[in-house]
Design a protein around this motif. Structure first.
Motif, PDB file in Angstrom:
ATOM      1  N   ILE A 118       0.841  -1.198   0.000  1.00  0.00           N
ATOM      2  CA  ILE A 118       0.000   0.000   0.000  1.00  0.00           C
ATOM      3  C   ILE A 118       0.875   1.245   0.000  1.00  0.00           C
ATOM      4  N   ALA A 119       1.960   1.242   0.783  1.00  0.00           N
ATOM      5  CA  ALA A 119       2.872   2.396   0.840  1.00  0.00           C
ATOM      6  C   ALA A 119       3.515   2.647  -0.523  1.00  0.00           C
ATOM      7  N   ALA A 120       3.923   1.590  -1.211  1.00  0.00           N
ATOM      8  CA  ALA A 120       4.535   1.743  -2.540  1.00  0.00           C
ATOM      9  C   ALA A 120       3.528   2.341  -3.522  1.00  0.00           C
ATOM     10  N   LEU A 121       2.316   1.828  -3.545  1.00  0.00           N
ATOM     11  CA  LEU A 121       1.287   2.342  -4.452  1.00  0.00           C
ATOM     12  C   LEU A 121       0.896   3.780  -4.115  1.00  0.00           C
ATOM     13  N   ALA A 122       0.744   4.080  -2.827  1.00  0.00           N
ATOM     14  CA  ALA A 122       0.366   5.436  -2.418  1.00  0.00           C
ATOM     15  C   ALA A 122       1.460   6.433  -2.795  1.00  0.00           C
ATOM     16  N   ALA A 123       2.719   6.046  -2.607  1.00  0.00           N
ATOM     17  CA  ALA A 123       3.830   6.929  -2.981  1.00  0.00           C
ATOM     18  C   ALA A 123       3.857   7.139  -4.494  1.00  0.00           C
ATOM     19  N   LEU A 124       3.615   6.081  -5.259  1.00  0.00           N
ATOM     20  CA  LEU A 124       3.560   6.216  -6.719  1.00  0.00           C
ATOM     21  C   LEU A 124       2.432   7.151  -7.142  1.00  0.00           C
ATOM     22  N   MET A 125       1.313   7.108  -6.432  1.00  0.00           N
ATOM     23  CA  MET A 125       0.173   7.963  -6.774  1.00  0.00           C
ATOM     24  C   MET A 125       0.508   9.443  -6.606  1.00  0.00           C
ATOM     25  N   THR A 126       1.390   9.762  -5.674  1.00  0.00           N
ATOM     26  CA  THR A 126       1.724  11.169  -5.433  1.00  0.00           C
ATOM     27  C   THR A 126       2.955  11.622  -6.201  1.00  0.00           C
ATOM     28  N   PHE A 127       3.634  10.678  -6.848  1.00  0.00           N
ATOM     29  CA  PHE A 127       4.870  11.014  -7.562  1.00  0.00           C
ATOM     30  C   PHE A 127       4.557  11.731  -8.869  1.00  0.00           C
ATOM     31  N   ARG A 128       5.265  12.809  -9.131  1.00  0.00           N
ATOM     32  CA  ARG A 128       5.139  13.537 -10.398  1.00  0.00           C
ATOM     33  C   ARG A 128       6.502  13.534 -11.070  1.00  0.00           C
ATOM     34  N   ARG A 129       6.628  12.746 -12.093  1.00  0.00           N
ATOM     35  CA  ARG A 129       7.866  12.726 -12.866  1.00  0.00           C
ATOM     36  C   ARG A 129       8.000  14.069 -13.565  1.00  0.00           C
ATOM     37  N   PRO A 130       9.161  14.687 -13.492  1.00  0.00           N
ATOM     38  CA  PRO A 130       9.327  15.977 -14.171  1.00  0.00           C
ATOM     39  C   PRO A 130       9.151  15.826 -15.685  1.00  0.00           C
ATOM     40  N   GLU A 131       8.520  16.818 -16.287  1.00  0.00           N
ATOM     41  CA  GLU A 131       8.410  16.846 -17.745  1.00  0.00           C
ATOM     42  C   GLU A 131       9.772  17.215 -18.307  1.00  0.00           C
ATOM     43  N   CYS A 132      10.088  16.660 -19.445  1.00  0.00           N
ATOM     44  CA  CYS A 132      11.350  17.014 -20.080  1.00  0.00           C
ATOM     45  C   CYS A 132      11.143  17.062 -21.585  1.00  0.00           C
ATOM     46  N   SER A 133      12.041  17.769 -22.240  1.00  0.00           N
ATOM     47  CA  SER A 133      12.014  17.857 -23.691  1.00  0.00           C
ATOM     48  C   SER A 133      13.449  17.850 -24.179  1.00  0.00           C
ATOM     49  N   LEU A 134      13.612  17.646 -25.480  1.00  0.00           N
ATOM     50  CA  LEU A 134      14.946  17.647 -26.074  1.00  0.00           C
ATOM     51  C   LEU A 134      15.183  18.987 -26.739  1.00  0.00           C
ATOM     52  N   GLY A 135      16.381  19.520 -26.563  1.00  0.00           N
ATOM     53  CA  GLY A 135      16.719  20.815 -27.149  1.00  0.00           C
ATOM     54  C   GLY A 135      18.211  20.901 -27.373  1.00  0.00           C
ATOM     55  N   GLY A 136      18.722  22.093 -27.343  1.00  0.00           N
ATOM     56  CA  GLY A 136      20.141  22.307 -27.588  1.00  0.00           C
ATOM     57  C   GLY A 136      20.437  22.340 -29.071  1.00  0.00           C
ATOM     58  N   GLU A 137      21.685  22.594 -29.398  1.00  0.00           N
ATOM     59  CA  GLU A 137      22.078  22.720 -30.809  1.00  0.00           C
ATOM     60  C   GLU A 137      21.911  21.425 -31.587  1.00  0.00           C
ATOM     61  N   ASP A 138      22.208  20.286 -30.934  1.00  0.00           N
ATOM     62  CA  ASP A 138      22.096  19.004 -31.633  1.00  0.00           C
ATOM     63  C   ASP A 138      20.745  18.328 -31.419  1.00  0.00           C
ATOM     64  N   GLY A 139      19.872  18.956 -30.606  1.00  0.00           N
ATOM     65  CA  GLY A 139      18.558  18.377 -30.346  1.00  0.00           C
ATOM     66  C   GLY A 139      18.593  17.184 -29.422  1.00  0.00           C
ATOM     67  N   GLN A 140      19.722  16.929 -28.791  1.00  0.00           N
ATOM     68  CA  GLN A 140      19.855  15.780 -27.905  1.00  0.00           C
ATOM     69  C   GLN A 140      20.054  16.171 -26.437  1.00  0.00           C
ATOM     70  N   GLU A 141      20.025  17.463 -26.136  1.00  0.00           N
ATOM     71  CA  GLU A 141      20.167  17.921 -24.755  1.00  0.00           C
ATOM     72  C   GLU A 141      18.817  17.798 -24.064  1.00  0.00           C
ATOM     73  N   VAL A 142      18.782  17.129 -22.912  1.00  0.00           N
ATOM     74  CA  VAL A 142      17.539  16.956 -22.172  1.00  0.00           C
ATOM     75  C   VAL A 142      17.323  18.174 -21.284  1.00  0.00           C
ATOM     76  N   ILE A 143      16.149  18.773 -21.427  1.00  0.00           N
ATOM     77  CA  ILE A 143      15.778  19.935 -20.631  1.00  0.00           C
ATOM     78  C   ILE A 143      14.679  19.495 -19.675  1.00  0.00           C
ATOM     79  N   ILE A 144      14.937  19.628 -18.377  1.00  0.00           N
ATOM     80  CA  ILE A 144      13.945  19.272 -17.360  1.00  0.00           C
ATOM     81  C   ILE A 144      13.169  20.533 -17.006  1.00  0.00           C
ATOM     82  N   HIS A 145      11.830  20.437 -17.050  1.00  0.00           N
ATOM     83  CA  HIS A 145      10.968  21.578 -16.795  1.00  0.00           C
ATOM     84  C   HIS A 145      10.397  21.494 -15.381  1.00  0.00           C
TER      85      HIS A 145
END
Length: 156
Positions: A118-145
């Motif tokens: 129950i603790a594992a599931l409850a913690a997963l329910m509240t977890f928010r993975r950060p959004e990220c996108s690819l950018g930079g000059e080569d388009g391979q740099e990960v940007i965490i928002h």
């Protein structure tokens, strides 16, 4: 008595089931994917048994009980597909999210498997993975928002 306390921190929850108290904490980081699963992130369970929770637990040692508890929680989460590991892929074959669930046994009054699940599931329910996108000059740099930034659909 049964109580689930969703903590102030994202990705954490405390469960009390009778005399047993367990805390689940979810964190994530970037890793390289496994070669045989280049499009999937990872999920790992780390139970921690403290002598403060039960005198039969040894400090600093993961005994058979901790290993078995970790396997039970892992199997339950995987078979129920509570975590979609394919959605954890950032760049196929190069970068994925690794989700870690720490299970801290605070008081062992019996029924540890249910309380930890129950603790594992409850913690997963509240977890928010950060959004990220690819950018930079080569388009391979990960940007965490930051969580408060809304990412346009065209960036996904």
């Amino acid at each position: 008595m049964y109580l689930v306390d969703f903590c102030r921190e994202d990705g954490s929850a405390e469960v009390q089931l009778g005399q047993t108290r367990v805390m689940g904490i979810v964190t994530a980081k970037f890793v390289q994917p496994y070669r045989d699963r280049p499009n999937e992130g990872t999920l790992a369970i780390y139970p921690e048994f403290s002598p403060m929770a039960d005198p039969s637990f040894e400090a600093g040692r993961s005994g058979e009980s901790a290993v078995e508890l970790g396997r039970i929680i892992d199997r339950g989460l995987r078979e129920s597909r509570a975590v979609d590991t394919e959605s954890l892929c950032i760049v196929a074959g190069k970068l994925v999210w690794a989700i870690r669930i720490d299970i801290l046994i605070l008081d062992n009054g019996g029924n540890l498997v249910d309380a930890a699940n129950i603790a594992a599931l409850a913690a997963l329910m509240t977890f928010r993975r950060p959004e990220c996108s690819l950018g930079g000059e080569d388009g391979q740099e990960v940007i965490i928002h930051p969580p408060e930034v809304i990412i346009p659909e065209s960036w996904h």
